[in-house]
Design a protein around this motif. Structure first.
Motif, PDB file in Angstrom:
ATOM      1  N   TYR A  17     -49.239  54.953  55.286  1.00 19.58           N
ATOM      2  CA  TYR A  17     -49.050  53.509  55.332  1.00 19.58           C
ATOM      3  C   TYR A  17     -49.433  52.882  53.991  1.00 19.58           C
ATOM      4  CZ  TYR A  17     -50.194  48.663  56.481  1.00 19.58           C
ATOM      5  OH  TYR A  17     -50.287  47.302  56.477  1.00 19.58           O
ATOM      6  N   HIS A  18     -50.560  53.281  53.435  1.00 21.52           N
ATOM      7  CA  HIS A  18     -51.013  52.715  52.163  1.00 21.52           C
ATOM      8  C   HIS A  18     -50.099  53.108  51.006  1.00 21.52           C
ATOM      9  CE1 HIS A  18     -54.576  50.939  53.803  1.00 21.52           C
ATOM     10  NE2 HIS A  18     -54.941  52.089  54.363  1.00 21.52           N
ATOM     11  N   VAL A  19     -49.580  54.315  51.018  1.00 21.62           N
ATOM     12  CA  VAL A  19     -48.656  54.746  49.968  1.00 21.62           C
ATOM     13  C   VAL A  19     -47.360  53.936  50.044  1.00 21.62           C
ATOM     14  CG1 VAL A  19     -47.225  56.664  49.166  1.00 21.62           C
ATOM     15  CG2 VAL A  19     -49.627  57.055  49.727  1.00 21.62           C
ATOM     16  N   LEU A  20     -46.824  53.779  51.251  1.00 25.31           N
ATOM     17  CA  LEU A  20     -45.593  52.995  51.415  1.00 25.31           C
ATOM     18  C   LEU A  20     -45.820  51.526  51.073  1.00 25.31           C
ATOM     19  CD1 LEU A  20     -44.113  54.527  54.688  1.00 25.31           C
ATOM     20  CD2 LEU A  20     -43.295  54.828  52.347  1.00 25.31           C
ATOM     21  N   LEU A  21     -46.992  51.007  51.427  1.00 26.78           N
ATOM     22  CA  LEU A  21     -47.321  49.625  51.094  1.00 26.78           C
ATOM     23  C   LEU A  21     -47.398  49.427  49.585  1.00 26.78           C
ATOM     24  CD1 LEU A  21     -48.208  46.832  52.205  1.00 26.78           C
ATOM     25  CD2 LEU A  21     -50.546  47.660  52.021  1.00 26.78           C
ATOM     26  N   THR A  22     -48.003  50.357  48.885  1.00 31.46           N
ATOM     27  CA  THR A  22     -48.117  50.272  47.430  1.00 31.46           C
ATOM     28  C   THR A  22     -46.743  50.375  46.773  1.00 31.46           C
ATOM     29  OG1 THR A  22     -50.310  51.271  47.547  1.00 31.46           O
ATOM     30  CG2 THR A  22     -49.219  51.282  45.406  1.00 31.46           C
ATOM     31  N   ILE A  23     -45.922  51.310  47.219  1.00 33.40           N
ATOM     32  CA  ILE A  23     -44.579  51.467  46.658  1.00 33.40           C
ATOM     33  C   ILE A  23     -43.737  50.209  46.907  1.00 33.40           C
ATOM     34  CG2 ILE A  23     -42.407  52.740  46.881  1.00 33.40           C
ATOM     35  CD1 ILE A  23     -44.117  55.258  47.396  1.00 33.40           C
ATOM     36  N   GLY A  24     -43.806  49.685  48.118  1.00 36.66           N
ATOM     37  CA  GLY A  24     -43.047  48.474  48.440  1.00 36.66           C
ATOM     38  C   GLY A  24     -43.518  47.274  47.638  1.00 36.66           C
ATOM     39  N   SER A  25     -44.838  47.123  47.478  1.00 34.43           N
ATOM     40  CA  SER A  25     -45.373  45.994  46.707  1.00 34.43           C
ATOM     41  C   SER A  25     -44.978  46.087  45.243  1.00 34.43           C
ATOM     42  CB  SER A  25     -46.896  45.948  46.823  1.00 34.43           C
ATOM     43  OG  SER A  25     -47.271  45.750  48.158  1.00 34.43           O
ATOM     44  N   LEU A  26     -45.098  47.271  44.661  1.00 33.34           N
ATOM     45  CA  LEU A  26     -44.700  47.440  43.259  1.00 33.34           C
ATOM     46  C   LEU A  26     -43.198  47.240  43.076  1.00 33.34           C
ATOM     47  CD1 LEU A  26     -46.922  50.467  42.183  1.00 33.34           C
ATOM     48  CD2 LEU A  26     -47.153  48.072  41.488  1.00 33.34           C
ATOM     49  N   GLY A  27     -42.409  47.726  44.034  1.00 29.01           N
ATOM     50  CA  GLY A  27     -40.961  47.523  43.966  1.00 29.01           C
ATOM     51  C   GLY A  27     -40.600  46.053  44.012  1.00 29.01           C
ATOM     52  N   LEU A  28     -41.233  45.305  44.917  1.00 31.37           N
ATOM     53  CA  LEU A  28     -40.978  43.871  45.003  1.00 31.37           C
ATOM     54  C   LEU A  28     -41.418  43.162  43.724  1.00 31.37           C
ATOM     55  CD1 LEU A  28     -40.122  41.404  46.676  1.00 31.37           C
ATOM     56  CD2 LEU A  28     -42.477  41.293  47.509  1.00 31.37           C
ATOM     57  N   PHE A  29     -42.570  43.550  43.180  1.00 36.38           N
ATOM     58  CA  PHE A  29     -43.050  42.954  41.934  1.00 36.38           C
ATOM     59  C   PHE A  29     -42.050  43.159  40.814  1.00 36.38           C
ATOM     60  CE2 PHE A  29     -45.162  43.517  37.843  1.00 36.38           C
ATOM     61  CZ  PHE A  29     -45.681  42.247  37.666  1.00 36.38           C
ATOM     62  N   PHE A  30     -41.539  44.388  40.638  1.00 39.11           N
ATOM     63  CA  PHE A  30     -40.615  44.647  39.533  1.00 39.11           C
ATOM     64  C   PHE A  30     -39.264  43.979  39.755  1.00 39.11           C
ATOM     65  CE2 PHE A  30     -43.556  48.214  38.607  1.00 39.11           C
ATOM     66  CZ  PHE A  30     -43.887  47.816  37.315  1.00 39.11           C
ATOM     67  N   ILE A  31     -38.823  43.861  40.988  1.00 40.99           N
ATOM     68  CA  ILE A  31     -37.572  43.134  41.254  1.00 40.99           C
ATOM     69  C   ILE A  31     -37.726  41.661  40.879  1.00 40.99           C
ATOM     70  CG2 ILE A  31     -36.073  42.286  43.108  1.00 40.99           C
ATOM     71  CD1 ILE A  31     -36.437  45.034  44.446  1.00 40.99           C
ATOM     72  N   LEU A  32     -38.837  41.047  41.309  1.00 43.52           N
ATOM     73  CA  LEU A  32     -39.070  39.644  40.972  1.00 43.52           C
ATOM     74  C   LEU A  32     -39.275  39.455  39.470  1.00 43.52           C
ATOM     75  CD1 LEU A  32     -41.396  38.556  43.905  1.00 43.52           C
ATOM     76  CD2 LEU A  32     -39.017  37.925  43.527  1.00 43.52           C
ATOM     77  N   PHE A  33     -39.991  40.373  38.842  1.00 40.40           N
ATOM     78  CA  PHE A  33     -40.209  40.295  37.398  1.00 40.40           C
ATOM     79  C   PHE A  33     -38.887  40.376  36.651  1.00 40.40           C
ATOM     80  CE2 PHE A  33     -41.173  42.208  33.267  1.00 40.40           C
ATOM     81  CZ  PHE A  33     -42.125  41.317  32.805  1.00 40.40           C
ATOM     82  N   TYR A  34     -38.025  41.296  37.041  1.00 40.88           N
ATOM     83  CA  TYR A  34     -36.720  41.442  36.403  1.00 40.88           C
ATOM     84  C   TYR A  34     -35.867  40.189  36.617  1.00 40.88           C
ATOM     85  CZ  TYR A  34     -32.104  43.279  35.306  1.00 40.88           C
ATOM     86  OH  TYR A  34     -30.863  43.466  34.780  1.00 40.88           O
ATOM     87  N   ALA A  35     -35.891  39.649  37.839  1.00 39.82           N
ATOM     88  CA  ALA A  35     -35.083  38.464  38.127  1.00 39.82           C
ATOM     89  C   ALA A  35     -35.560  37.257  37.327  1.00 39.82           C
ATOM     90  CB  ALA A  35     -35.129  38.159  39.621  1.00 39.82           C
TER      91      ALA A  35
END
Length: 174
Positions: A100-118
């Protein structure tokens, strides 16, 4: 991709924004992950104070101070009184969930980089914001002239909710 980052970090207001934004996001994440209710209340209060800092940076001082007075102060104390009046026992999570923590970290970082790129690839139109001379005075004029009925209805609603909470607490006590 990182072309605007140097200019962004050269301004002191942006450093304060980053500090308050990380505080608000961190407090919200800790609130969700804590198991003891008192720790949850403290992290929510920290989130509210960080949001008040963001409001002050946006030159909405009245909203920032109301955020501290109402949310960080009154609601946090009300939540602590609610905890004290009930028989709540903080139950620790019996097993850790590493997947759960690994998936949460991956999802949070993915969302961060998507928003950063946008945000980096968006061109915002130039504009100027002209704040009023005294925001609090203007809010007071509007509140007590155009919105006085809604203000009074809200005060009656909050009084009824407070009396209802006392009645429910007394009923549980019996």
């Amino acid at each position: 991709m990182f072309s605007g980052l140097g200019g962004f970090l050269s301004d002191g207001h942006n450093w304060w924004f980053l500090l308050f934004a990380i505080g608000a996001i961190g407090g919200a994440i800790y609130m969700i992950n804590f198991t003891k209710v008192v720790h949850m209340v403290l992290s929510v209060a920290f989130t509210f104070i960080s949001l008040a800092g963001l409001y002050v940076l946006l030159e909405a001082e009245f909203v920032g101070f109301v955020q501290i007075l109402i949310y960080a102060g009154a609601i946090s104390i009300l939540m602590i009184f609610g905890i004290m009046m009930t028989n709540h026992r903080g139950e620790e999570a019996s097993k850790k969930r590493p997947v759960y923590h690994v998936l949460l970290t991956i999802g949070s970082l993915g969302l961060f980089f998507i928003l950063f790129y946008a945000i980096q690839n968006t061109s915002f139109p130039p504009g100027t914001f002209e704040a009023g001379e005294d925001n609090t005075l203007e809010i007071g004029k509007l509140l007590y002239s155009q919105h006085v009925i809604a203000f009074e209805i809200m005060s009656v609603l909050l009084t009824v909710a407070f009396i209802g909470a006392i009645v429910i607490a007394k009923r549980e006590e019996d």
